[in-house]
Enzyme design. Structure first.
Site, PDB file in Angstrom:
ATOM      1  N   GLU A 119       0.267   5.208   0.714  1.00 25.11           N
ATOM      2  CA  GLU A 119      -0.691   6.212   1.190  1.00 25.11           C
ATOM      3  C   GLU A 119      -0.307   7.608   0.723  1.00 25.11           C
ATOM      4  O   GLU A 119       0.763   7.816   0.131  1.00 25.11           O
ATOM      5  CB  GLU A 119      -0.779   6.138   2.719  1.00 25.11           C
ATOM      6  CG  GLU A 119      -1.282   4.768   3.169  1.00 25.11           C
ATOM      7  CD  GLU A 119      -1.559   4.664   4.655  1.00 25.11           C
ATOM      8  OE1 GLU A 119      -1.090   5.533   5.437  1.00 25.11           O
ATOM      9  OE2 GLU A 119      -2.249   3.695   5.035  1.00 25.11           O
TER      10      GLU A 119
ATOM     11  N   CYS B  68      -4.026   0.605  -2.658  1.00 24.69           N
ATOM     12  CA  CYS B  68      -3.878  -0.633  -1.884  1.00 24.69           C
ATOM     13  C   CYS B  68      -2.777  -1.521  -2.463  1.00 24.69           C
ATOM     14  O   CYS B  68      -2.452  -1.454  -3.660  1.00 24.69           O
ATOM     15  CB  CYS B  68      -5.175  -1.424  -1.895  1.00 24.69           C
ATOM     16  SG  CYS B  68      -6.536  -0.622  -1.067  1.00 24.69           S
TER      17      CYS B  68
ATOM     18  N   CYS C 245     -10.220  -4.786  -0.008  1.00 26.11           N
ATOM     19  CA  CYS C 245     -11.357  -3.859  -0.060  1.00 26.11           C
ATOM     20  C   CYS C 245     -12.193  -4.144  -1.317  1.00 26.11           C
ATOM     21  O   CYS C 245     -11.778  -4.896  -2.209  1.00 26.11           O
ATOM     22  CB  CYS C 245     -10.865  -2.413  -0.044  1.00 26.11           C
ATOM     23  SG  CYS C 245     -10.183  -1.870  -1.627  1.00 26.11           S
TER      24      CYS C 245
ATOM     25  N   GLU D  35      -2.871  -4.674  -3.131  1.00 30.43           N
ATOM     26  CA  GLU D  35      -3.338  -5.607  -4.166  1.00 30.43           C
ATOM     27  C   GLU D  35      -3.335  -4.934  -5.539  1.00 30.43           C
ATOM     28  O   GLU D  35      -2.894  -5.510  -6.532  1.00 30.43           O
ATOM     29  CB  GLU D  35      -4.759  -6.081  -3.844  1.00 30.43           C
ATOM     30  CG  GLU D  35      -4.883  -6.868  -2.558  1.00 30.43           C
ATOM     31  CD  GLU D  35      -5.115  -5.992  -1.338  1.00 30.43           C
ATOM     32  OE1 GLU D  35      -4.666  -4.830  -1.307  1.00 30.43           O
ATOM     33  OE2 GLU D  35      -5.751  -6.487  -0.400  1.00 30.43           O
TER      34      GLU D  35
ATOM     35  N   ASN E 181       0.845  -1.202   0.000  1.00 34.32           N
ATOM     36  CA  ASN E 181       0.000   0.000   0.000  1.00 34.32           C
ATOM     37  C   ASN E 181       0.881   1.253   0.000  1.00 34.32           C
ATOM     38  O   ASN E 181       1.972   1.281   0.608  1.00 34.32           O
ATOM     39  CB  ASN E 181      -0.987   0.017   1.170  1.00 34.32           C
ATOM     40  CG  ASN E 181      -0.404  -0.265   2.526  1.00 34.32           C
ATOM     41  OD1 ASN E 181       0.612  -0.949   2.647  1.00 34.32           O
ATOM     42  ND2 ASN E 181      -1.031   0.256   3.557  1.00 34.32           N
TER      43      ASN E 181
ATOM     44  N   CYS F 219     -10.485  -3.405  -4.691  1.00 30.37           N
ATOM     45  CA  CYS F 219      -9.476  -4.412  -5.053  1.00 30.37           C
ATOM     46  C   CYS F 219     -10.133  -5.713  -5.503  1.00 30.37           C
ATOM     47  O   CYS F 219      -9.646  -6.376  -6.420  1.00 30.37           O
ATOM     48  CB  CYS F 219      -8.527  -4.669  -3.886  1.00 30.37           C
ATOM     49  SG  CYS F 219      -7.375  -3.310  -3.639  1.00 30.37           S
TER      50      CYS F 219
HETATM   51  N1  THU Z   1      -5.260  -1.527   2.412  1.00 30.27           N
HETATM   52  C1  THU Z   1      -4.670  -2.308   1.462  1.00 30.27           C
HETATM   53  O1  THU Z   1      -3.551  -2.040   1.009  1.00 30.27           O
HETATM   54  N2  THU Z   1      -5.361  -3.375   1.018  1.00 30.27           N
HETATM   55  C2  THU Z   1      -6.574  -3.760   1.483  1.00 30.27           C
HETATM   56  O2  THU Z   1      -7.125  -4.702   0.986  1.00 30.27           O
HETATM   57  C3  THU Z   1      -7.200  -3.035   2.569  1.00 30.27           C
HETATM   58  C4  THU Z   1      -6.563  -1.759   2.954  1.00 30.27           C
HETATM   59  C5  THU Z   1      -4.498  -0.386   2.936  1.00 30.27           C
HETATM   60  C6  THU Z   1      -5.058   0.947   2.565  1.00 30.27           C
HETATM   61  C7  THU Z   1      -4.499   1.804   3.687  1.00 30.27           C
HETATM   62  O3  THU Z   1      -3.179   2.202   3.352  1.00 30.27           O
HETATM   63  C8  THU Z   1      -4.405   0.872   4.862  1.00 30.27           C
HETATM   64  O4  THU Z   1      -4.489  -0.444   4.343  1.00 30.27           O
HETATM   65  C9  THU Z   1      -5.503   1.058   5.890  1.00 30.27           C
HETATM   66  O5  THU Z   1      -6.749   0.969   5.313  1.00 30.27           O
END
Ligand code: THU
Length: 136
Positions: A48, A57, A91, A59, A46, A94
């Site tokens: 941010e 994300c 999520c 994925e 991920n 994804c």
């Molecule tokens: N996140 C992912 O990278 N993948 C997921 O399937 C769920 C959430 C990340 C997004 C954010 O940087 C952190 O997790 C918290 O939500």
């Protein structure tokens, strides 16, 4: 058929790449490892942003990296969330993107920082896919 050993290897790769996450806002690292049709493994984390909604994300980053390398079919996926003691699934966005490139019965594992894990498939994660007929 993806072996038990391969799923363990994928989860290990997902765990390793989670350390590269850029997650200063949530402090929640995520790693994803895709098994490509040619046997290679492509990973993502991920990333941010201070404009929170721009976060990408793990994925979807793994998918983008793989497609950029010319890989478009994925046989399995592992997700690692080392900041969580319970397994965490992808999520909704994804799930939709993964369904573009993975057969509905391809194995997906969520691993965390305990011995717990969940094995599932994109067919289970995205049932009743209303856009199924549009798929190329
Ligand atoms: N996140 C992912 O990278 N993948 C997921 O399937 C769920 C959430 C990340 C997004 C954010 O940087 C952190 O997790 C918290 O939500």
């Amino acid at each position: 058929m993806v072996t038990k050993e391969k799923m363990i290897e994928l989860a290990d790769e997902a765990r390793k790449i989670a350390d590269k996450a850029y997650a200063p806002y949530s402090n929640f690292r995520v790693g994803a490892a895709l098994l490509c049709e040619d046997g290679s493994i492509v990973t993502g984390t991920n990333v941010e942003n201070r404009s929170y909604g721009l976060t990408i994300c793990a994925e979807r980053n793994a998918i983008s990296t793989a497609v950029t390398q010319g890989k478009r079919r994925f046989l399995a996926l592992a997700i690692s969330t080392p900041d969580s003691s319970a397994p965490v699934g992808p999520c909704g966005a994804c799930r939709q993107v993964l369904s573009e490139f993975m057969p509905p019965d391809a194995p997906i594992r969520f691993a965390c920082n305990s011995s717990e894990f969940i094995d599932t498939t994109i067919g289970e994660l995205l049932p009743h896919d209303s856009l199924h007929d549009l798929k190329k």
